[in-house]
Design a protein around this motif. Sequence first.
Motif, short mmCIF file in Angstrom:
data_model
loop_
_atom_site.label_atom_id
_atom_site.label_comp_id
_atom_site.label_asym_id
_atom_site.label_seq_id
_atom_site.Cartn_x
_atom_site.Cartn_y
_atom_site.Cartn_z
N SER A 157 11.63 7.63 -16.73
CA SER A 157 11.21 8.75 -15.87
C SER A 157 9.70 8.94 -15.99
O SER A 157 9.06 8.41 -16.89
CB SER A 157 11.94 10.03 -16.29
OG SER A 157 11.55 10.43 -17.59
N LYS A 159 8.04 11.41 -16.95
CA LYS A 159 7.63 12.13 -18.16
C LYS A 159 7.35 11.17 -19.31
O LYS A 159 6.38 11.34 -20.06
CB LYS A 159 8.72 13.13 -18.56
CG LYS A 159 8.40 13.92 -19.82
CD LYS A 159 9.53 14.90 -20.12
CE LYS A 159 9.23 15.68 -21.40
NZ LYS A 159 10.32 16.65 -21.73
N ASP A 239 9.89 14.30 -7.46
CA ASP A 239 10.46 15.27 -8.42
C ASP A 239 11.88 15.70 -8.06
O ASP A 239 12.28 16.82 -8.35
CB ASP A 239 9.55 16.50 -8.52
CG ASP A 239 9.81 17.29 -9.79
OD1 ASP A 239 10.19 16.68 -10.81
OD2 ASP A 239 9.67 18.53 -9.77
N PRO A 241 15.55 15.73 -9.05
CA PRO A 241 16.04 15.58 -10.43
C PRO A 241 17.40 14.91 -10.57
O PRO A 241 18.33 15.47 -11.17
CB PRO A 241 16.10 17.03 -10.90
CG PRO A 241 16.46 17.80 -9.68
CD PRO A 241 15.79 17.10 -8.52
N ASP A 244 17.48 14.08 -14.41
CA ASP A 244 16.84 15.05 -15.32
C ASP A 244 17.89 16.03 -15.84
O ASP A 244 18.37 16.89 -15.08
CB ASP A 244 15.73 15.79 -14.57
CG ASP A 244 14.98 16.77 -15.47
OD1 ASP A 244 15.35 16.88 -16.67
OD2 ASP A 244 14.06 17.43 -14.98
N PRO A 245 18.28 15.96 -17.11
CA PRO A 245 19.34 16.85 -17.61
C PRO A 245 18.94 18.32 -17.62
O PRO A 245 19.82 19.19 -17.64
CB PRO A 245 19.58 16.32 -19.04
CG PRO A 245 18.33 15.60 -19.41
CD PRO A 245 17.79 15.02 -18.14
N ASP A 246 17.64 18.63 -17.60
CA ASP A 246 17.22 20.03 -17.58
C ASP A 246 17.49 20.69 -16.24
O ASP A 246 17.49 21.93 -16.15
CB ASP A 246 15.72 20.12 -17.90
CG ASP A 246 15.41 19.68 -19.31
OD1 ASP A 246 16.29 19.85 -20.19
OD2 ASP A 246 14.29 19.17 -19.55
N ARG A 247 17.72 19.89 -15.19
CA ARG A 247 17.97 20.45 -13.86
C ARG A 247 19.26 19.89 -13.24
O ARG A 247 19.35 19.70 -12.04
CB ARG A 247 16.78 20.17 -12.93
CG ARG A 247 15.51 20.94 -13.30
CD ARG A 247 14.36 20.57 -12.38
NE ARG A 247 13.85 19.24 -12.66
CZ ARG A 247 13.01 18.57 -11.85
NH1 ARG A 247 12.62 19.13 -10.72
NH2 ARG A 247 12.59 17.38 -12.18
N ASP A 250 21.69 13.68 -14.85
CA ASP A 250 22.32 13.05 -16.00
C ASP A 250 21.79 11.62 -16.12
O ASP A 250 21.95 10.82 -15.19
CB ASP A 250 23.84 13.03 -15.82
CG ASP A 250 24.56 12.69 -17.12
OD1 ASP A 250 23.98 11.97 -17.95
OD2 ASP A 250 25.70 13.15 -17.30
N ALA A 688 27.37 17.86 -14.86
CA ALA A 688 26.20 18.72 -14.96
C ALA A 688 26.57 20.19 -14.79
O ALA A 688 27.65 20.53 -14.32
CB ALA A 688 25.18 18.32 -13.89
N SER A 755 15.22 21.76 -7.38
CA SER A 755 15.67 22.75 -8.36
C SER A 755 16.90 22.30 -9.13
O SER A 755 17.11 22.72 -10.27
CB SER A 755 15.97 24.08 -7.66
OG SER A 755 17.06 23.93 -6.74
N HIS A 756 17.73 21.46 -8.52
CA HIS A 756 18.97 21.06 -9.17
C HIS A 756 19.41 19.71 -8.61
O HIS A 756 19.19 19.40 -7.43
CB HIS A 756 20.07 22.10 -8.94
CG HIS A 756 21.24 21.95 -9.84
ND1 HIS A 756 22.26 21.07 -9.61
CD2 HIS A 756 21.55 22.57 -11.02
CE1 HIS A 756 23.16 21.16 -10.58
NE2 HIS A 756 22.75 22.06 -11.45
#
Length: 831
Positions: A157, A159, A239, A241, A244-247, A250, A688, A755-756
């Motif tokens: 990713s 990041k 971006d 997600p 991205d597990p934060d949003r 998986d 998720a 956002s998700h």
Amino acid sequence: MDRTETRRTSSLALHRQLEHIWETGTGLRRLSAVNHNVIGKRFMVTALAFFAIGGFLGMLIRTQLATSASAFMDAGQYAQVFTMHGTIMMFLFAIPFFEGLAIYLLPKMLGARDLAFPRLSAYGYWCYLFGGSMLVLALLGGVAPSGGWFMYTPLSSSKFSPGINADIWLLGITFVEISAISAAIEIVVTILRMRAPGMSLVRMPIFAWYMLVVGGMMLVGFPPLILGSILLEAERAFDLPFFDPDRGGDPLLWQHLFWLFGHPEVYIIFLPAAGALSTIIPVLARTTLTGYHLIVASLIAMAFLSFGLWVHHMYTVGIPHVALSFFSAASALVTIPTAIQIFSWLATLAQGRPQLNVPMLHVFGFFFVFIIGGLTGVMLAMVPFDQQAHDTHFVVAHLHYVLVGGFLFPMLAGLYYWVPHMSGRQPVQHLSRAAFWMIFSGFNLTFFMMHLTGLLGMPRRISTYPEASPWEWLNLLSSFGSFVMAMGFVLAALDIVLIFLYGKPFRRNPWKAGTLEWAMPTPPASYSFASIPHVSKRADDLPIDQLGAELAAGKGYLGFARNGWMESIGVDAVSGEANQIIILPRPTYLPLLTAIATGGFFVCLLFKLYGLAVVFLLATLGIFLLWTRNGDARRDRGPVSASPESTLPLNFESRDAPSILAMRLTLVANSTLFSSLLFGGLFLWVSAAPATSAIASENNIIWITATAMAASLSGILAGYRKTWNYAFPAVAFVGYLIASALTLNELLQQTLATSHALEAVKFAVFTYLTIHLMLGAVFSAFCGFRLYRGYISSVRQNDLLIARLWHGYCLAVTIVAAIYPFIFTVALKGS
């Protein structure tokens, strides 16, 4: 002049006429080549060049790991090198080499003069060359990917992998996969539509069966990786997600998508090699293949089972025990069809009189190495053992024993078997035996030691290890063996070059084989067959010497030249009954220009030049449309002569035209990609945290669905009318434009996609729908244009039939896209 001399004169005149029509040209004109002889050789030579690069990178890896004190590369450089080594070997060497061999051999084995879509093969080659070159240039520039050839998230990713390194992998591999999908379509259509008359499915040479199964697997197996690459690039660039597990994303979704491709790829690599073995072994044993029908059944079973094994690579990620037991059993079960083939080859050798020549040496090398790899594969299929050996050098050793044993030794056997066909010269065999023993001994010394280092706990993908560890002497032996193996490959390459330069010339069929590729002079002419045979028995036991002379004299189908056409015979997919004459395209620069425009699109995506990327995308579409120009298809011709006894319609007057089957296969691959996207949404919903936002307004959904369905139905109806006008294409065109505008407006208004992950999936589904609606408008406008230009009549309907298939698919996508968000809403309320 006696009869023999008359026949020779007639054969020579026919050869000159056909060669004038089919010739590729010299100098820069070679860039316009579309002939399968040229394209197949280009694929193989380019794949071998990438193999040399990948092998050099492997030598760097073994130099780094030779001792614990090595400071040959730092950790970052090592990560780039091992990532590119795996990427090159898996994506740029293994599959493309056998694509090239199939492109070169299949028309000859099937009794055709070329592939169904020569320009598509040329376009696929240029995409392969340009995409692979992107990756190699990135390595030279120090910006190669470093996340492993599997690019697991979240390591890949933005990041954790800033810069363009990961983007180069994602976009370069997607670019290369265009070549793989186009080759799969080309191979399947050619096998089903362009065989010699009389060659039913049960009479096909066994190599054609292998490639038919492989082509089908590629159409279903590659789209999940393409989708995963697109989603990960969208996450990095915009971006969204998905992983991205934060949003709500998986990282395991990437693993599922990757291994949905990755495990079938192992069989996609192995099966062409096995097809070469099934062709070579009976010839070298001077007998016929034992268990032909059993092998065909085992191929189909292996293809089916291979798509249910992807979790075989994910035993340690937390899969439920019931699922683990299912995938473990399936992993063991796939050994049965593999064993059927191996025992069939052994039975063939046992009933024949094998010749211990160089190809047979490599066959025996395959048996030894591949069986060891198969046994370790059964060990890794067992969950308890896999959990202990996972991510160690034991897995690296197993991978190389299976893929090198299952691919590289058959590849070398095939090279030594078919190089006389390509060069017109027989092997001298002075260096080839020494090369084999160096490769065989070096390979086993290199990778057998890795089983031991893996059992002693050495992880893979590490650049250093502790001093005085029990791994050091084993690694030193592995590194020594790798250099012996590398010298063997250099010797083999030199031997192949010497064959082309100084090999012993021969007249025809040095192996006394029974397959049609030897029923022609070697090296082959551009047109392959002066006339096309009628096959009345299985096409691996034919009287080649007699047949070759008859075909050269024009005693078959299309044993003449007419109108400057490049002609071949088309047949019914099952029975092999001749049903059309296929006119193939002349050499053209359009495939090269299309690939350049496609490459410009990917380069612009890499450097985030999205406006310019759209320009290149439109240029690519425009050049593709130029491919459709064909003055011969603008009037009805009726049946024309195929032989003195038969007449057949031309392909653009046949409802079984290769282009119609190609469209169906394209939609199979397309629907697999869409299904993978829907699967991704379902997986994220299960794994998720639920999203809290809603979907687009119901009114927008209703209007989008209504206009898209109206457009699709209008396009479908246009293909069913007995008389044609501009009404239905015009209605479909306007409807698609309105629906595209509505969906595009809906996408631009979405503010929740970042956002998700579930919102990102819905965004992706609507993006997919928008693209297909826009292409629906293109198909409608194209049909209107073809009507205006006189390409469509009551007989010539292929354009409408192809468009109707697209409109039907758009209708299905519209319905699914309309229902999908509401399913999410209901599911989220329930959760």
